[in-house]
Motif scaffolding. Structure first.
Motif, PDB file in Angstrom:
ATOM      1  N   THR A 114       0.559  -0.942   0.022  1.00  0.00           N
ATOM      2  CA  THR A 114       0.120   0.536   0.419  1.00  0.00           C
ATOM      3  C   THR A 114       0.829   1.464  -0.099  1.00  0.00           C
ATOM      4  OG1 THR A 114      -0.021  -0.054   2.096  1.00  0.00           O
ATOM      5  CG2 THR A 114      -2.196  -1.413   0.889  1.00  0.00           C
ATOM      6  N   ASP A 173      -1.034   4.447   6.722  1.00  0.00           N
ATOM      7  CA  ASP A 173      -1.112   4.623   5.101  1.00  0.00           C
ATOM      8  C   ASP A 173      -1.281   6.386   4.579  1.00  0.00           C
ATOM      9  OD1 ASP A 173      -1.881   4.930   2.932  1.00  0.00           O
ATOM     10  OD2 ASP A 173      -0.509   3.889   2.466  1.00  0.00           O
ATOM     11  N   THR A 174      -2.517   6.821   5.107  1.00  0.00           N
ATOM     12  CA  THR A 174      -3.436   7.906   4.967  1.00  0.00           C
ATOM     13  C   THR A 174      -3.299   8.972   5.904  1.00  0.00           C
ATOM     14  OG1 THR A 174      -4.687   6.288   3.579  1.00  0.00           O
ATOM     15  CG2 THR A 174      -5.653   8.616   4.144  1.00  0.00           C
ATOM     16  N   ASN A 228       1.085   7.592  -2.686  1.00  0.00           N
ATOM     17  CA  ASN A 228       1.041   8.331  -1.496  1.00  0.00           C
ATOM     18  C   ASN A 228       2.538  10.287  -1.905  1.00  0.00           C
ATOM     19  OD1 ASN A 228       1.450   5.297  -0.257  1.00  0.00           O
ATOM     20  ND2 ASN A 228       0.767   6.455   1.435  1.00  0.00           N
ATOM     21  N   ALA A 288     -10.450   7.564   4.474  1.00  0.00           N
ATOM     22  CA  ALA A 288      -9.559   6.556   5.404  1.00  0.00           C
ATOM     23  C   ALA A 288      -9.868   6.217   7.043  1.00  0.00           C
ATOM     24  CB  ALA A 288      -8.112   7.340   5.915  1.00  0.00           C
ATOM     25  N   ASN A 297      -4.348   3.419  -0.011  1.00  0.00           N
ATOM     26  CA  ASN A 297      -4.196   2.649   1.339  1.00  0.00           C
ATOM     27  C   ASN A 297      -5.760   1.293   0.929  1.00  0.00           C
ATOM     28  OD1 ASN A 297      -7.445   2.397   2.070  1.00  0.00           O
ATOM     29  ND2 ASN A 297      -6.690   5.118   2.461  1.00  0.00           N
ATOM     30  N   THR A 318      -4.248   1.882   7.374  1.00  0.00           N
ATOM     31  CA  THR A 318      -4.616   2.269   6.716  1.00  0.00           C
ATOM     32  C   THR A 318      -4.432   3.893   7.402  1.00  0.00           C
ATOM     33  OG1 THR A 318      -6.857   0.826   5.778  1.00  0.00           O
ATOM     34  CG2 THR A 318      -7.163   3.199   6.414  1.00  0.00           C
TER      35      THR A 318
END
Length: 462
Positions: A82, A311-312, A87, A110, A278, A308
């Motif tokens: 991911t 990542d976000t 990103n 997210a 994500n 998640t």
């Protein structure tokens, strides 16, 4: 031939527009909202414990539980896939196409996506199986087949996942790395492709345990490297951060007032790029979650949920803040998405910032290749048998080099279609099996209550 390719591209674009259109995005977010309500906003009340589970040493009971890799290795394998160029260029794309308000909608997607990722993982662990090699196999194809009894839909998911792995998780990634190295250091793309092919093959030979070990070391390093560069910029310009957040929130409600487009564009591209980043709802991450050593599905599901968030909410937010504070997005078109993040970093860290992004792209893209190789292998094995996955591995490694040395624009678009099609069978299963998700959650909450009581008694006794 050129006319045929142009016509085919138009067809692909039209299909892509439908697959990733408002209906699909609504289903993805809607499933997250539905599960959030059914689970009692679990992503708020259980996030601290989930983060503790993720980063603390594995408990002995989990070490003895069924599975191939630890909680952390499972999460890092999923994060390897991911955490990618989405990103960086994905965030830039969302801002250029939907305005800075798109970041708010990315965060919102997210937030609900955390419940989706939790549900995916809990089903993946509950319905996982052991193949003829003694390895764990799991993911949407297994919980669709065993939970719903719809073998045909499970095969469709596996087919879409297998095909998507060659595009979004392979050729487009190696091509991005090769392009960055050629532009920055004038390295021949075929040389880059050959090196990536060899490095990928070495990891794939170790199976999920090898991928898990490499990911557990590689992913934290690459994430911290990129985050460090972004955090340095944010801390050195901390006085601009409150204004940047206000701009984002204001633009989410009234994007035209701050130079953006219509609010519909902010919502569409914020959600779309957030999902790309994500992967909540696509059904890819639960394939890695199924391999984790865990005593209860709910325990691993909480760990997966943090993916998640990291990542976000963390990495994408850092990218977004740097871009907004730089102001370089103003007046630029979508064709600038590939260079915007690097230019923003460079504007704050002259002579250094662009290299942070370039090396970030290299690390993130390579990790995506590793993570998606496992997803594709499991999908391929589900359809053609685990004993034949060696053929997939060989072809996958070769395509890494091919992707680096050739133009893959059309491949990216086709891969987007298969990536989006993966979500549909997965979302159907999540909604129809939501009762199972709730039941497993309640079962684990009872276990957690007993564990807390035991911990309290232990502290009192000591």
């Amino acid at each position: 031939m050129e006319g045929f390719l142009e016509g085919f591209q138009k067809v692909v674009d039209a299909i892509n527009g439908v697959v990733w259109g408002p209906v699909t995005l609504f289903l993805i977010v809607g499933t997250g909202v539905f599960l959030t309500i059914r689970l009692g906003f679990l992503q708020i009340r259980d996030l601290p414990y989930a983060l503790k589970l993720t980063f603390s040493r594995s408990k002995k009971k989990d070490d003895k539980a069924k599975g191939d890799i630890s909680h952390f290795q499972s999460l890092m394998t999923a994060m390897a896939a991911t955490l990618g160029i989405g990103n960086m260029t994905g965030v830039a794309s969302a801002i250029l196409l939907g305005g800075v308000g798109a970041l708010f909608w990315m965060w919102l997607a997210a937030f609900f996506g955390m419940a989706t990722k939790y549900g995916e993982a809990i089903l993946a662990v509950k319905y996982r199986t052991v193949n003829h090699k003694g390895e764990i196999s799991g993911g949407p194809m297994y919980y669709i087949e065993k939970g719903l009894g719809w073998k045909w839909l499970a095969i469709l998911f596996a087919l879409f996942g297998f095909l998507a792995s060659f595009g979004i998780g392979n050729m487009t990634q190696s091509n991005t790395v090769a392009g960055s190295l050629q532009a920055t250091f004038n390295i021949n793309p075929w040389i880059t492709g050959f090196v990536l092919m060899v490095l990928t093959a070495l990891v794939l030979l170790g199976g999920i345990k090898g991928i898990g070990r490499v990911s557990a070391i590689f992913v934290p390093f690459m994430a911290l490297f990129y985050m460090a560069g972004g955090l340095v910029i944010i801390l050195l310009n901390i006085t601009q951060v409150p204004e940047a957040f206000l701009t984002i929130f204001h633009a989410a409600i009234n994007p035209e007032a701050v130079g953006g487009g219509a609010i519909g564009l902010a919502i569409r591209y914020g959600i779309a790029r957030g999902v790309f980043s994500n992967e909540a709802g696509l059904g890819s991450a639960p394939i890695a979650a199924a391999a984790a050593k865990t005593d209860y599905p709910g325990r691993q599901a909480l760990v997966s949920m943090t993916g998640t968030f990291l990542d976000t909410m963390i990495v994408c937010t850092i990218t977004g803040l740097v871009i907004v504070m730089s102001g370089l997005h103003l007046g630029l078109g979508p064709e600038s998405q590939a260079v915007l993040t690097g230019a923003a970093f460079e504007s704050f860290l002259p002579g250094i910032g662009n290299y942070v992004v370039v090396f970030g792209i290299i690390f993130f893209a390579y990790s995506t290749i590793i993570g998606w190789s496992y997803y594709g292998e499991k999908c391929f094995g589900y359809i053609f048998g685990d004993q034949n996955t060696i053929y997939y591995k060989v072809i996958f490694c070769i395509m890494v080099m091919v992707g680096a040395g050739t133009s893959v624009g059309l491949v990216w678009d086709i891969a987007d279609i298969f990536n989006g099609l993966m979500a549909i069978p997965n979302l159907i299963a999540l909604c129809l099996l939501s009762g199972v998700i709730v039941a497993e959650t309640n079962k684990f909450r009872e276990v957690r209550a007993k564990e807390k009581l035991e911990e309290k008694r232990s502290k009192m006794a000591s």
